[in-house]
Design a protein around this motif. Structure first.
Motif, PDB file in Angstrom:
ATOM      1  N   GLN A  92      71.146 -34.830 -38.942  1.00  0.00           N
ATOM      2  CA  GLN A  92      70.882 -35.524 -37.682  1.00  0.00           C
ATOM      3  C   GLN A  92      69.655 -36.423 -37.794  1.00  0.00           C
ATOM      4  O   GLN A  92      69.501 -37.359 -37.005  1.00  0.00           O
ATOM      5  CB  GLN A  92      70.701 -34.511 -36.547  1.00  0.00           C
ATOM      6  N   GLY A  93      68.786 -36.118 -38.750  1.00  0.00           N
ATOM      7  CA  GLY A  93      67.608 -36.959 -38.952  1.00  0.00           C
ATOM      8  C   GLY A  93      66.602 -36.903 -37.827  1.00  0.00           C
ATOM      9  O   GLY A  93      65.727 -37.760 -37.719  1.00  0.00           O
ATOM     10  N   THR A  94      66.708 -35.897 -36.965  1.00  0.00           N
ATOM     11  CA  THR A  94      65.805 -35.756 -35.826  1.00  0.00           C
ATOM     12  C   THR A  94      65.787 -34.299 -35.408  1.00  0.00           C
ATOM     13  O   THR A  94      66.723 -33.537 -35.691  1.00  0.00           O
ATOM     14  CB  THR A  94      66.261 -36.630 -34.638  1.00  0.00           C
ATOM     15  N   THR A  95      64.709 -33.894 -34.713  1.00  0.00           N
ATOM     16  CA  THR A  95      64.626 -32.530 -34.208  1.00  0.00           C
ATOM     17  C   THR A  95      65.299 -32.396 -32.838  1.00  0.00           C
ATOM     18  O   THR A  95      65.365 -31.292 -32.297  1.00  0.00           O
ATOM     19  CB  THR A  95      63.153 -32.082 -34.091  1.00  0.00           C
ATOM     20  N   ARG A  96      65.773 -33.477 -32.277  1.00  0.00           N
ATOM     21  CA  ARG A  96      66.483 -33.419 -30.994  1.00  0.00           C
ATOM     22  C   ARG A  96      67.907 -32.919 -31.222  1.00  0.00           C
ATOM     23  O   ARG A  96      68.596 -33.402 -32.115  1.00  0.00           O
ATOM     24  CB  ARG A  96      66.527 -34.794 -30.333  1.00  0.00           C
TER      25      ARG A  96
ATOM     26  N   GLN B 287      64.958 -28.304 -35.946  1.00  0.00           N
ATOM     27  CA  GLN B 287      64.184 -28.049 -34.738  1.00  0.00           C
ATOM     28  C   GLN B 287      62.708 -28.405 -34.860  1.00  0.00           C
ATOM     29  O   GLN B 287      62.062 -28.710 -33.864  1.00  0.00           O
ATOM     30  CB  GLN B 287      64.338 -26.579 -34.326  1.00  0.00           C
ATOM     31  N   THR B 288      62.140 -28.325 -36.056  1.00  0.00           N
ATOM     32  CA  THR B 288      60.756 -28.755 -36.281  1.00  0.00           C
ATOM     33  C   THR B 288      60.706 -29.483 -37.621  1.00  0.00           C
ATOM     34  O   THR B 288      61.609 -29.358 -38.439  1.00  0.00           O
ATOM     35  CB  THR B 288      59.770 -27.572 -36.322  1.00  0.00           C
ATOM     36  N   TYR B 289      59.622 -30.207 -37.857  1.00  0.00           N
ATOM     37  CA  TYR B 289      59.528 -30.954 -39.106  1.00  0.00           C
ATOM     38  C   TYR B 289      59.451 -30.046 -40.334  1.00  0.00           C
ATOM     39  O   TYR B 289      60.077 -30.325 -41.347  1.00  0.00           O
ATOM     40  CB  TYR B 289      58.291 -31.870 -39.078  1.00  0.00           C
ATOM     41  N   PHE B 290      58.643 -28.971 -40.253  1.00  0.00           N
ATOM     42  CA  PHE B 290      58.370 -28.186 -41.453  1.00  0.00           C
ATOM     43  C   PHE B 290      58.744 -26.713 -41.363  1.00  0.00           C
ATOM     44  O   PHE B 290      59.106 -26.110 -42.368  1.00  0.00           O
ATOM     45  CB  PHE B 290      56.886 -28.296 -41.831  1.00  0.00           C
ATOM     46  N   ALA B 291      58.641 -26.106 -40.167  1.00  0.00           N
ATOM     47  CA  ALA B 291      58.862 -24.658 -40.056  1.00  0.00           C
ATOM     48  C   ALA B 291      60.274 -24.258 -40.449  1.00  0.00           C
ATOM     49  O   ALA B 291      60.479 -23.190 -41.027  1.00  0.00           O
ATOM     50  CB  ALA B 291      58.554 -24.188 -38.632  1.00  0.00           C
ATOM     51  N   ASP B 292      61.252 -25.120 -40.152  1.00  0.00           N
ATOM     52  CA  ASP B 292      62.647 -24.804 -40.470  1.00  0.00           C
ATOM     53  C   ASP B 292      62.849 -24.634 -41.965  1.00  0.00           C
ATOM     54  O   ASP B 292      63.373 -23.627 -42.435  1.00  0.00           O
ATOM     55  CB  ASP B 292      63.585 -25.924 -39.989  1.00  0.00           C
TER      56      ASP B 292
ATOM     57  N   TYR C 200      65.061 -27.901 -21.546  1.00  0.00           N
ATOM     58  CA  TYR C 200      64.735 -28.186 -22.946  1.00  0.00           C
ATOM     59  C   TYR C 200      64.221 -29.618 -23.102  1.00  0.00           C
ATOM     60  O   TYR C 200      63.225 -29.877 -23.784  1.00  0.00           O
ATOM     61  CB  TYR C 200      65.937 -27.987 -23.871  1.00  0.00           C
ATOM     62  N   GLU C 201      64.920 -30.579 -22.486  1.00  0.00           N
ATOM     63  CA  GLU C 201      64.534 -31.985 -22.619  1.00  0.00           C
ATOM     64  C   GLU C 201      63.117 -32.221 -22.094  1.00  0.00           C
ATOM     65  O   GLU C 201      62.344 -32.970 -22.674  1.00  0.00           O
ATOM     66  CB  GLU C 201      65.533 -32.879 -21.873  1.00  0.00           C
TER      67      GLU C 201
ATOM     68  N   ARG D  72      59.998 -33.398 -24.365  1.00  0.00           N
ATOM     69  CA  ARG D  72      59.259 -34.614 -24.044  1.00  0.00           C
ATOM     70  C   ARG D  72      57.754 -34.364 -24.070  1.00  0.00           C
ATOM     71  O   ARG D  72      56.971 -35.180 -24.563  1.00  0.00           O
ATOM     72  CB  ARG D  72      59.673 -35.121 -22.659  1.00  0.00           C
ATOM     73  N   LYS D  73      57.326 -33.213 -23.564  1.00  0.00           N
ATOM     74  CA  LYS D  73      55.904 -32.882 -23.539  1.00  0.00           C
ATOM     75  C   LYS D  73      55.345 -32.694 -24.942  1.00  0.00           C
ATOM     76  O   LYS D  73      54.166 -32.925 -25.194  1.00  0.00           O
ATOM     77  CB  LYS D  73      55.690 -31.595 -22.733  1.00  0.00           C
ATOM     78  N   ARG D  74      56.200 -32.264 -25.883  1.00  0.00           N
ATOM     79  CA  ARG D  74      55.735 -31.930 -27.235  1.00  0.00           C
ATOM     80  C   ARG D  74      55.965 -33.043 -28.240  1.00  0.00           C
ATOM     81  O   ARG D  74      55.702 -32.887 -29.413  1.00  0.00           O
ATOM     82  CB  ARG D  74      56.434 -30.657 -27.741  1.00  0.00           C
ATOM     83  N   GLU D  75      56.468 -34.170 -27.784  1.00  0.00           N
ATOM     84  CA  GLU D  75      56.839 -35.235 -28.717  1.00  0.00           C
ATOM     85  C   GLU D  75      55.633 -35.702 -29.521  1.00  0.00           C
ATOM     86  O   GLU D  75      54.553 -35.940 -28.978  1.00  0.00           O
ATOM     87  CB  GLU D  75      57.445 -36.410 -27.960  1.00  0.00           C
ATOM     88  N   TRP D  76      55.823 -35.843 -30.804  1.00  0.00           N
ATOM     89  CA  TRP D  76      54.747 -36.260 -31.728  1.00  0.00           C
ATOM     90  C   TRP D  76      54.697 -37.771 -31.768  1.00  0.00           C
ATOM     91  O   TRP D  76      55.617 -38.423 -32.181  1.00  0.00           O
ATOM     92  CB  TRP D  76      55.009 -35.692 -33.112  1.00  0.00           C
ATOM     93  N   ARG D  77      53.598 -38.334 -31.323  1.00  0.00           N
ATOM     94  CA  ARG D  77      53.405 -39.783 -31.362  1.00  0.00           C
ATOM     95  C   ARG D  77      52.755 -40.153 -32.684  1.00  0.00           C
ATOM     96  O   ARG D  77      51.748 -39.572 -33.074  1.00  0.00           O
ATOM     97  CB  ARG D  77      52.494 -40.231 -30.203  1.00  0.00           C
ATOM     98  N   TYR D  78      53.273 -41.170 -33.358  1.00  0.00           N
ATOM     99  CA  TYR D  78      52.699 -41.598 -34.644  1.00  0.00           C
ATOM    100  C   TYR D  78      51.409 -42.355 -34.404  1.00  0.00           C
ATOM    101  O   TYR D  78      51.274 -43.075 -33.422  1.00  0.00           O
ATOM    102  CB  TYR D  78      53.693 -42.500 -35.389  1.00  0.00           C
TER     103      TYR D  78
END
Length: 267
Positions: free
Chosen positions: A160-164, A60-65, A256-257, A261-267
């Motif tokens: 899944q390799g993704t938080t989606r 669900q998140t990069y690091f908190a999980d 949820y979607e 979308r609003k929280r998506e992390w742009r590189y």
């Protein structure tokens, strides 16, 4: 423990122990303070062998999980029963717990490098790089490193390799299972995307009930079951099989979607 003892990846264990203690103290209130964490399965953690254990989880998140899982594992091994109360469990953490993460993510900043030293097996993603879709071959050294980590201890992976949610599982996880024959422990998490930003570094909302459910190890016939069979078994175990979508209201999925979308992390 000697001051200069290292793990198979060359990390100094004395430094790693103190890094875990410090980061653990800094993050504890994120799961027991600002928010609460409901845990199920501490007894399963304590029943596992010292090595060759693969935890497979939704993401669900990069690091908190993964930080929350480490808290739960350390606390469970220290005798806590479905609780991370009293941070004394950080004094003697299990140092051979690793987690699989994207190499580009773990090299973004000083903080991510510290998190990597605490236990990351950094791999090159074959489907995504620098915010763009790619298609490249799996690096055998990455697979070997995961095998080395399993031989040394426990590994956490997010196939899944993704938080989606509801995205297909990567076949590489099934190949690793067939090749190294680990004990496979499913983990189902929830609440983290509501309480943290997508990276899992900032608290977005307080008072959220987060949950980590550790399930019984899967029964897998490493020789006879195909990669597709194992993938399907994992999808059901971590509750990410497409059939689960049938019991979720469309309004909830749409909400949820939009939030994602609003929280998506742009590189």
């Amino acid at each position: 423990m000697g001051l200069f003892k290292r793990n198979p990846f060359g990390h100094n264990l004395f430094m790693k122990r103190w890094l875990i203690r410090i980061l653990g103290l800094m993050t504890h209130s994120r799961y027991k303070g600002f928010n609460s964490l409901q845990i199920e399965g501490s007894d399963i953690v304590r029943s596992l062998p010292e090595n060759n254990v693969l935890f497979v989880s939704n993401h669900q998140t990069y690091f908190a999980d993964v930080v929350a899982m480490l808290h739960v594992f350390y606390a469970s091994l220290a005798g806590r029963e479905d609780s991370i109360k009293n941070v004394g469990y950080l004094w003697n953490p299990k140092l051979n717990i690793y987690y699989v993460a994207a190499k580009e993510t773990m090299s973004k900043s000083l903080l991510t490098r510290l998190l990597a030293y605490a236990g990351s097996i950094s791999i090159e993603r074959t489907w995504r790089a620098d915010g763009k879709d790619v298609n490249r071959q799996v690096k055998m050294s990455d697979i070997t490193n995961i095998g080395t980590a399993l031989d040394d201890g426990w590994v956490i992976t997010f196939p899944q390799g993704t938080t989606r949610p509801w995205k297909p599982l990567r076949k590489g996880t099934a190949h690793i299972i067939k090749n190294y024959k680990p004990i496979v422990v499913p983990v189902v998490i929830d609440g983290f995307r509501r309480s943290f930003d997508r990276k899992g570094l900032y608290i977005k909302k307080k008072g959220i009930l987060q949950s980590i459910q550790i399930k019984e190890p899967l029964e897998i016939d490493y020789e006879k079951e195909s990669v597709a069979d194992i993938i399907e078994k994992l999808e059901y175990a971590i509750e990410q099989h497409p059939s689960f979508l049938k019991v979720i209201p469309q309004e909830e999925l749409a909400a949820y979607e939009e939030d994602h979308r609003k929280r998506e992390w742009r590189y």
